[in-house]
Design an enzyme around this catalytic site. Sequence first.
Site, PDB file in Angstrom:
ATOM      1  CG  HIS A 182      48.646 -12.491   1.648  1.00 27.20           C
ATOM      2  ND1 HIS A 182      49.631 -11.761   1.007  1.00 27.20           N
ATOM      3  CD2 HIS A 182      49.260 -13.631   2.073  1.00 27.20           C
ATOM      4  CE1 HIS A 182      50.768 -12.439   1.039  1.00 27.20           C
ATOM      5  NE2 HIS A 182      50.561 -13.570   1.690  1.00 27.20           N
ATOM      6  CD  GLU A 183      47.965 -16.251   4.739  1.00 30.63           C
ATOM      7  OE1 GLU A 183      48.163 -17.408   4.285  1.00 30.63           O
ATOM      8  OE2 GLU A 183      48.886 -15.465   4.997  1.00 30.63           O
ATOM      9  CG  HIS A 201      49.299 -18.207  -0.031  1.00 31.16           C
ATOM     10  ND1 HIS A 201      50.282 -18.150  -0.982  1.00 31.16           N
ATOM     11  CD2 HIS A 201      49.582 -17.204   0.852  1.00 31.16           C
ATOM     12  CE1 HIS A 201      51.134 -17.171  -0.693  1.00 31.16           C
ATOM     13  NE2 HIS A 201      50.722 -16.576   0.414  1.00 31.16           N
TER      14      HIS A 201
END
Length: 534
Positions: free
Chosen positions: A217-218, A221
């Site tokens: 998920h990170e 980003h």
Amino acid sequence: MVESGGSGRPRPGSEESAEHHATPAPPAASEETTAEVDGTSAERQAGPAKETADERAEERADETAREERQDREGRAAQETERAGTDRQATEPAATEPAGKAETRPGSSPDPTARPTPDVHDLHPDRPHAHSTPALGDAPTPAKGRRPPRPPESRGGLLMGRPFGVPVYVAPSWFLVAALITCVFGGQLDRVLPELGAARYLVALFFAVAFYASVLVHELAHTIAALRFKLPVRRIQLQFFGGVSEIEKEAETPGREFVLAFVGPLLSLALAGLFYLAMQTVEPGTVPGVLLAGLMVSNLIVAVFNLLPGLPLDGGRMLRAVVWKITGKPMTGTVAAAWVGRALAVSVLIGLPLLTQSGALGAQAEDSVGMDTVLDALLAAILAAIIWTGAGNSLRMARLREHLPDLRARKLTRRAVPVETNTPLSEALRRANDAGARALVVVDAHGEPLSLVREAAIVGVPEHRRPWVAVSGLAQDLTEGMRVSAELAGEDLLDALRATPATEYLVVEETGEIYGVLSAADVERAFVKAMARPS
């Protein structure tokens, strides 16, 4: 010889020799006296035996000159002794190192000296940046001041550098991993009782796999930020998930929206992949239970992060929308932050009520038990994280709004150029006369070599300053210590953070010296910008 760091013409050899060998205490008889007496004796032997009236008059004039010179040296020694207790308006100029001549207190200046305006001030028309004491009078707390933005802690255990970005696991992760292992292990005992103690190994595997999903998920980003040319400092896995530390804001609301949305989108994609994988295994088995748990956990991560309040991804998406509508990023930040605070209050009150009523799938409870207390504690922690994150977002937005006020040209101190062997007392005298608060050591051609550290000046007692050369207190200039006078805001902070130092040489685009920028001045302006209301 020429005075170091200034301009002047050679003095008569006898006067230069006498001043060069002067000491703090007046001598009983100088070497020059002996030399002149010997010279007089030689002349007497070579001349007539009987002295003429002219010779006696010349001898009396020499004796008078010697007495005046010794008296002048005595006054200089007294001025030096009083320097440690009684501050003078102008510091006494001292004897320079070997081979240099210096004007003493009480003696008249050389009338043939040529004026050099640029020696006293590089920019005489520039106002002072701060109303602080003159150079050399700074208080002792300034000694040892650290530059802004000191090196940060690593943030935990380094796990790798995907895409060049370091990934750290915070110590709190081990606590939450142990908590997940215990809770999920207890659930496995009801679903797969035949596992026995091995259920905790399965639960530990689930905890690691869940945080691997958080890392993905990170990374979403991070990849989006790097694609938009935004630097990413690090990724950190913490107690409640992870965080990607992106150092700059997106330039447009569209990029801000994409940057925030890719994380929850990838979590939804992982939940879908785990759901598809569940169809290939039998339910009630270890793989089936693990895949189901990972599917549900990623779905919760995606939904929770889509909530429209800072610091969540949904809050950044809301900020981008308001930014696009109003054209003001600060307005979007304020709106998303206050929605985030309202969300924190809702989580604090609503999550325990929903859990106790059975709306989240658990059996409704009529009495308050340990599970209810744990739910309330979890809600309080989540609410505190959201509320604090919203407040931090507001503060950072306020700082970014005022960062353009941090301009190198505005904060730069006036500087006086001095040569390497100039005594500190003389350099300070020139600086105080010019109203300057910085010293730049230059070579014979005026090229900057080093910067005299303010903290080092404070550490030298006043009575020692005439015997200390500025070169011994200076820090050599490196490429990173030269900053442009046009730098401002984040660009200025980035330049200072790249090369930590106490002072920086500020130059014009043409290469001309503009002055000296003190890290302490930048730090004070930075704090003032943080405290200023929007």
